[in-house]
Design a protein around this motif. Structure first.
Motif, PDB file in Angstrom:
ATOM      1  N   SER A  21       0.846  -1.192   0.000  1.00 21.18           N
ATOM      2  CA  SER A  21       0.000   0.000   0.000  1.00 21.18           C
ATOM      3  C   SER A  21       0.876   1.235   0.000  1.00 21.18           C
ATOM      4  O   SER A  21       1.989   1.223   0.543  1.00 21.18           O
ATOM      5  CB  SER A  21      -0.890   0.026   1.248  1.00 21.18           C
ATOM      6  N   SER A  73      -4.200  -1.331  -8.013  1.00 23.04           N
ATOM      7  CA  SER A  73      -5.501  -0.690  -7.878  1.00 23.04           C
ATOM      8  C   SER A  73      -5.318   0.622  -7.130  1.00 23.04           C
ATOM      9  O   SER A  73      -4.273   0.861  -6.530  1.00 23.04           O
ATOM     10  CB  SER A  73      -6.501  -1.598  -7.152  1.00 23.04           C
ATOM     11  N   ARG A  74      -6.367   1.440  -7.189  1.00 26.85           N
ATOM     12  CA  ARG A  74      -6.236   2.775  -6.598  1.00 26.85           C
ATOM     13  C   ARG A  74      -7.533   3.162  -5.912  1.00 26.85           C
ATOM     14  O   ARG A  74      -8.615   2.900  -6.439  1.00 26.85           O
ATOM     15  CB  ARG A  74      -5.899   3.780  -7.690  1.00 26.85           C
ATOM     16  N   ASP A  75      -7.416   3.755  -4.756  1.00 27.04           N
ATOM     17  CA  ASP A  75      -8.544   4.360  -4.060  1.00 27.04           C
ATOM     18  C   ASP A  75      -8.347   5.870  -4.167  1.00 27.04           C
ATOM     19  O   ASP A  75      -7.580   6.464  -3.426  1.00 27.04           O
ATOM     20  CB  ASP A  75      -8.591   3.901  -2.603  1.00 27.04           C
ATOM     21  N   SER A  76      -9.060   6.477  -5.112  1.00 24.73           N
ATOM     22  CA  SER A  76      -8.857   7.903  -5.372  1.00 24.73           C
ATOM     23  C   SER A  76      -9.260   8.768  -4.183  1.00 24.73           C
ATOM     24  O   SER A  76      -8.654   9.807  -3.923  1.00 24.73           O
ATOM     25  CB  SER A  76      -9.643   8.316  -6.613  1.00 24.73           C
ATOM     26  N   LYS A  78      -8.827   8.188  -1.150  1.00 26.45           N
ATOM     27  CA  LYS A  78      -7.784   8.139  -0.139  1.00 26.45           C
ATOM     28  C   LYS A  78      -6.397   8.452  -0.707  1.00 26.45           C
ATOM     29  O   LYS A  78      -5.408   8.394   0.025  1.00 26.45           O
ATOM     30  CB  LYS A  78      -7.751   6.750   0.515  1.00 26.45           C
TER      31      LYS A  78
END
Length: 123
Positions: A21, A73-76, A78
């Motif tokens: 992460s 993958s990406r959590d925009s 956060k």
């Protein structure tokens, strides 16, 4: 300006899995200015190489060496990028670095790097 905090490295046996992460923060970090996020790695005595990248529009790039095994993958919301690494091989052993590309001008991007996290694959 930009801080990248990585986590998730470690030691695993061949065939194992790890999840990395990387959270980006700072006064200029927002979804509107992030061009791309990704991961590079550097093994001892070798050049740093791209492992995976995800662009602003979601375009994903992998080298052949990790295709089918690694997933980015990406959590925009956060400002966080993840990389799931499966079926790890000894040749995946390296220091893994997160990067974020920040748009700083009409045609200008500045790259920031994380501190690196060690991944060791060994029996």
């Amino acid at each position: 300006q930009v801080q990248l905090v990585e986590s998730g490295g470690g030691s695993v046996q061949p065939g194992g899995s790890l999840r990395l992460s990387c959270a980006a923060s700072g006064s200029i970090v927002s979804i509107n200015v992030i061009s791309a996020m990704g991961w590079y790695r550097q093994a001892p005595g070798k050049a740093r190489e791209l492992v995976a990248s995800i662009g602003r529009g979601g375009t994903i790039t992998y080298p052949d060496s990790v295709k089918g095994r690694f997933t980015i993958s990406r959590d925009s919301a956060k400002n966080t990028v993840y990389m799931q690494m499966n079926s790890l091989k000894p040749e995946d052993t390296a220091v893994y670095y997160c990067n974020v590309d920040i748009i700083i001008g009409p045609n200008s991007v500045k790259r920031y790097w994380g501190q690196g996290t060690q991944v060791t694959v060994s029996s």
